[in-house]
Design a protein around this motif. Structure first.
Motif, PDB file in Angstrom:
ATOM      1  N   GLU A   1      18.620  34.611  -2.852  1.00 38.80           N
ATOM      2  CA  GLU A   1      19.121  33.275  -2.575  1.00 38.80           C
ATOM      3  C   GLU A   1      18.067  32.571  -1.725  1.00 38.80           C
ATOM      4  O   GLU A   1      17.664  33.092  -0.683  1.00 38.80           O
ATOM      5  N   ALA A   2      17.608  31.420  -2.161  1.00 40.10           N
ATOM      6  CA  ALA A   2      16.561  30.692  -1.455  1.00 40.10           C
ATOM      7  C   ALA A   2      17.157  29.483  -0.733  1.00 40.10           C
ATOM      8  O   ALA A   2      17.711  28.582  -1.363  1.00 40.10           O
ATOM      9  N   THR A   3      17.081  29.520   0.605  1.00 43.58           N
ATOM     10  CA  THR A   3      17.532  28.393   1.422  1.00 43.58           C
ATOM     11  C   THR A   3      16.485  28.171   2.506  1.00 43.58           C
ATOM     12  O   THR A   3      15.413  28.786   2.491  1.00 43.58           O
ATOM     13  N   PHE A   4      16.761  27.304   3.452  1.00 48.79           N
ATOM     14  CA  PHE A   4      15.839  27.047   4.551  1.00 48.79           C
ATOM     15  C   PHE A   4      16.537  27.318   5.878  1.00 48.79           C
ATOM     16  O   PHE A   4      17.758  27.221   5.984  1.00 48.79           O
ATOM     17  N   GLY A   5      15.758  27.669   6.885  1.00 50.82           N
ATOM     18  CA  GLY A   5      16.347  27.883   8.200  1.00 50.82           C
ATOM     19  C   GLY A   5      15.299  28.137   9.262  1.00 50.82           C
ATOM     20  O   GLY A   5      14.174  28.539   8.979  1.00 50.82           O
ATOM     21  N   GLY A   6      15.674  27.903  10.485  1.00 51.40           N
ATOM     22  CA  GLY A   6      14.797  28.117  11.637  1.00 51.40           C
ATOM     23  C   GLY A   6      15.486  27.548  12.861  1.00 51.40           C
ATOM     24  O   GLY A   6      16.191  26.528  12.768  1.00 51.40           O
ATOM     25  N   GLY A   7      15.299  28.183  14.005  1.00 48.33           N
ATOM     26  CA  GLY A   7      16.071  27.869  15.211  1.00 48.33           C
ATOM     27  C   GLY A   7      16.300  26.402  15.492  1.00 48.33           C
ATOM     28  O   GLY A   7      17.430  25.914  15.570  1.00 48.33           O
ATOM     29  N   GLU A   8      15.213  25.657  15.645  1.00 53.11           N
ATOM     30  CA  GLU A   8      15.333  24.266  16.073  1.00 53.11           C
ATOM     31  C   GLU A   8      15.842  23.371  14.945  1.00 53.11           C
ATOM     32  O   GLU A   8      16.532  22.380  15.187  1.00 53.11           O
ATOM     33  N   ALA A   9      15.509  23.721  13.694  1.00 48.30           N
ATOM     34  CA  ALA A   9      16.044  22.980  12.550  1.00 48.30           C
ATOM     35  C   ALA A   9      17.546  23.197  12.437  1.00 48.30           C
ATOM     36  O   ALA A   9      18.303  22.265  12.111  1.00 48.30           O
ATOM     37  N   ASN A  10      17.998  24.424  12.693  1.00 45.31           N
ATOM     38  CA  ASN A  10      19.434  24.715  12.664  1.00 45.31           C
ATOM     39  C   ASN A  10      20.182  23.868  13.696  1.00 45.31           C
ATOM     40  O   ASN A  10      21.278  23.364  13.439  1.00 45.31           O
ATOM     41  N   VAL A  11      19.580  23.717  14.881  1.00 47.19           N
ATOM     42  CA  VAL A  11      20.180  22.880  15.924  1.00 47.19           C
ATOM     43  C   VAL A  11      20.248  21.432  15.455  1.00 47.19           C
ATOM     44  O   VAL A  11      21.265  20.743  15.628  1.00 47.19           O
ATOM     45  N   ALA A  12      19.164  20.959  14.841  1.00 42.05           N
ATOM     46  CA  ALA A  12      19.126  19.572  14.365  1.00 42.05           C
ATOM     47  C   ALA A  12      20.219  19.307  13.343  1.00 42.05           C
ATOM     48  O   ALA A  12      20.908  18.273  13.398  1.00 42.05           O
ATOM     49  N   VAL A  13      20.399  20.214  12.391  1.00 45.50           N
ATOM     50  CA  VAL A  13      21.430  20.033  11.360  1.00 45.50           C
ATOM     51  C   VAL A  13      22.821  19.999  11.989  1.00 45.50           C
ATOM     52  O   VAL A  13      23.656  19.158  11.647  1.00 45.50           O
ATOM     53  N   SER A  14      23.084  20.910  12.926  1.00 43.85           N
ATOM     54  CA  SER A  14      24.385  20.919  13.599  1.00 43.85           C
ATOM     55  C   SER A  14      24.648  19.602  14.307  1.00 43.85           C
ATOM     56  O   SER A  14      25.739  19.029  14.199  1.00 43.85           O
ATOM     57  N   LEU A  15      23.653  19.108  15.037  1.00 44.95           N
ATOM     58  CA  LEU A  15      23.831  17.861  15.780  1.00 44.95           C
ATOM     59  C   LEU A  15      24.054  16.683  14.836  1.00 44.95           C
ATOM     60  O   LEU A  15      24.862  15.790  15.119  1.00 44.95           O
ATOM     61  N   ALA A  16      23.344  16.683  13.698  1.00 40.34           N
ATOM     62  CA  ALA A  16      23.565  15.625  12.704  1.00 40.34           C
ATOM     63  C   ALA A  16      24.997  15.689  12.176  1.00 40.34           C
ATOM     64  O   ALA A  16      25.649  14.654  11.977  1.00 40.34           O
ATOM     65  N   ASN A  17      25.509  16.903  11.958  1.00 36.66           N
ATOM     66  CA  ASN A  17      26.895  17.062  11.511  1.00 36.66           C
ATOM     67  C   ASN A  17      27.893  16.622  12.576  1.00 36.66           C
ATOM     68  O   ASN A  17      29.043  16.298  12.255  1.00 36.66           O
ATOM     69  N   PHE A  18      27.470  16.629  13.831  1.00 35.66           N
ATOM     70  CA  PHE A  18      28.311  16.137  14.935  1.00 35.66           C
ATOM     71  C   PHE A  18      28.112  14.635  15.157  1.00 35.66           C
ATOM     72  O   PHE A  18      28.583  14.076  16.152  1.00 35.66           O
ATOM     73  N   ASN A  19      27.355  13.997  14.253  1.00 38.83           N
ATOM     74  CA  ASN A  19      27.083  12.551  14.314  1.00 38.83           C
ATOM     75  C   ASN A  19      26.238  12.137  15.517  1.00 38.83           C
ATOM     76  O   ASN A  19      26.366  11.020  16.013  1.00 38.83           O
ATOM     77  N   MET A  20      25.390  13.041  15.977  1.00 36.88           N
ATOM     78  CA  MET A  20      24.407  12.664  16.990  1.00 36.88           C
ATOM     79  C   MET A  20      23.102  12.310  16.297  1.00 36.88           C
ATOM     80  O   MET A  20      22.682  13.024  15.372  1.00 36.88           O
ATOM     81  N   PRO A  21      22.430  11.231  16.700  1.00 38.75           N
ATOM     82  CA  PRO A  21      21.121  10.932  16.119  1.00 38.75           C
ATOM     83  C   PRO A  21      20.112  12.008  16.520  1.00 38.75           C
ATOM     84  O   PRO A  21      19.972  12.322  17.705  1.00 38.75           O
ATOM     85  N   VAL A  22      19.447  12.591  15.549  1.00 39.81           N
ATOM     86  CA  VAL A  22      18.548  13.709  15.838  1.00 39.81           C
ATOM     87  C   VAL A  22      17.334  13.645  14.931  1.00 39.81           C
ATOM     88  O   VAL A  22      17.433  13.335  13.741  1.00 39.81           O
ATOM     89  N   SER A  23      16.188  13.943  15.512  1.00 44.07           N
ATOM     90  CA  SER A  23      14.927  13.980  14.768  1.00 44.07           C
ATOM     91  C   SER A  23      14.325  15.366  14.897  1.00 44.07           C
ATOM     92  O   SER A  23      14.263  15.927  16.002  1.00 44.07           O
ATOM     93  N   TYR A  24      13.922  15.930  13.770  1.00 43.97           N
ATOM     94  CA  TYR A  24      13.309  17.257  13.762  1.00 43.97           C
ATOM     95  C   TYR A  24      11.809  17.114  13.567  1.00 43.97           C
ATOM     96  O   TYR A  24      11.343  16.387  12.685  1.00 43.97           O
ATOM     97  N   VAL A  25      11.053  17.835  14.412  1.00 44.70           N
ATOM     98  CA  VAL A  25       9.595  17.749  14.405  1.00 44.70           C
ATOM     99  C   VAL A  25       9.014  19.112  14.067  1.00 44.70           C
ATOM    100  O   VAL A  25       9.392  20.127  14.673  1.00 44.70           O
TER     101      VAL A  25
END
Length: 344
Positions: A31-55
């Motif tokens: 199964e091919a997906t994407f993941g990584g610590g700080e990106a995972n945090v960014a996705v969660s925050l976006a799902n919580f409707n917080m504006p977030v930028s991943y670098v």
């Protein structure tokens, strides 16, 4: 206020996992997906409707572009992602079951972020209009230049008045370029406001020890209060130390809770007995995201800690690195509804 912009910075990888609970190459599928610590945090925050930028830095190819597209699907701002030389890191995950533990094999040497160096990022532009910066101890472990870039980032964030959180996230298989985690992370922590960790992170990343016997299953919160206060004693500028408490009974069953100390008061979250884990990878990242959201929403640190613990508990029911839950679901569990009844 939850409308404050958050910046996260680190490596995102291609995640390859055998189907269900199979072992590596038991069948010729991943199964091919994407993941990584700080990106995972960014996705969660976006799902919580917080504006977030991943670098991050990604290669200029179709895999890198697909990764960016996946992040955008969740509402994560990817406009600050740089393209650079190198490759996309890969990690292979074999999900454990019962007494067989999960396994991770990294294939991330010479990745684009590992080749990145100080001066490659325009932090003034990246942090413009942001209020919070999140990083982990994984990025400084990847390479010497990534460690220098991480230190440059936290210094710039503090200079521009951002709150800085760091999940220490010790990974013994990554620290191979000549410096120890304690050498690097002790210096970086001087620019951090909120530290997130478990007992191993504190010991291996900061060199702070207490007598914790995690293999006994049950964890004493008194010991963890001592640990948190030792961290605050070494770094008196810290506003909060949050420690996750995982009681691993098997690959499928964990006790899960957290505690935190702000120097004056010690907080303990509600404890969850997770008996049928679907995927625990990303559990700590979902906790970090929940804590960032909670600190920005609730006046009480105890409420923020309970939100973080509940968000992370729910992540254990979701396959993949990303925590695909929204605030209302977390608050429902946080309020005591753990029945799992069908919602119609």
């Amino acid at each position: 206020m939850t409308n404050q912009k958050v910046i996260t910075f680190g490596e995102i990888m291609l995640r390859l996992k055998p189907p269900a609970l199979e072992r590596f190459f038991q069948s010729p599928s991943f199964e091919a997906t994407f993941g990584g610590g700080e990106a995972n945090v960014a996705v969660s925050l976006a799902n919580f409707n917080m504006p977030v930028s991943y670098v991050t830095v990604l290669p200029e190819n179709d895999i890198g572009n697909a990764c960016i597209g996946e992040l955008r699907k969740f509402g994560v701002d990817t406009s600050m992602i740089k393209k650079g030389p190198g490759r996309m890191g890969i990690y292979f995950l074999e999900a454990g079951a019962n007494q067989r533990p999960s396994k991770v094999v990294y294939d991330r040497e010479y990745s684009s972020i590992a080749l990145a160096k100080p001066g490659d990022m325009n932090w003034e532009e990246i942090f413009n209009g942001a209020a919070w910066f999140h990083i982990t101890g994984i990025t400084p472990a990847i390479s010497a230049s990534a460690a220098d870039l991480s230190l440059e980032a936290v210094k710039a964030a503090k200079k521009m008045g951002l709150k800085v959180s760091c999940d220490l996230n010790y990974r013994k298989n990554l620290w191979k370029y000549g410096k120890t985690a304690v050498e690097v992370m002790s210096k970086l922590t001087e620019y951090v406001d909120v530290v997130i960790a478990n007992e191993e992170d504190c010991q291996k990343s900061l060199g702070i020890h207490v007598d914790v016997a995690v293999e006994k299953g049950e964890l004493s919160t008194d010991i963890y209060e001592q640990l948190a206060r030792k961290v605050l004693e070494k770094y008196p500028h810290l506003e909060l130390v949050a420690i996750t408490l995982r009681e691993s009974r098997s690959a499928d069953q964990n006790g899960w809770s957290a505690c935190a100390c702000d120097g004056s008061k010690f907080y303990v979250s509600r404890k969850y007995e997770i008996t049928d884990i679907v995927d625990r990878v990303g559990g700590g990242d979902s906790f970090s995201a929940g804590l960032i959201y909670g600190i920005n929403k609730y006046a009480d640190i105890g409420d923020a800690l309970n939100f973080a613990a509940a968000a992370s508990c729910l992540k254990h029911s979701i396959n993949g690195d990303f925590n695909r839950v929204v605030v209302s679901e977390v608050e429902k569990l946080m309020g005591g509804d753990a029945s799992g009844r069908v919602q119609r």
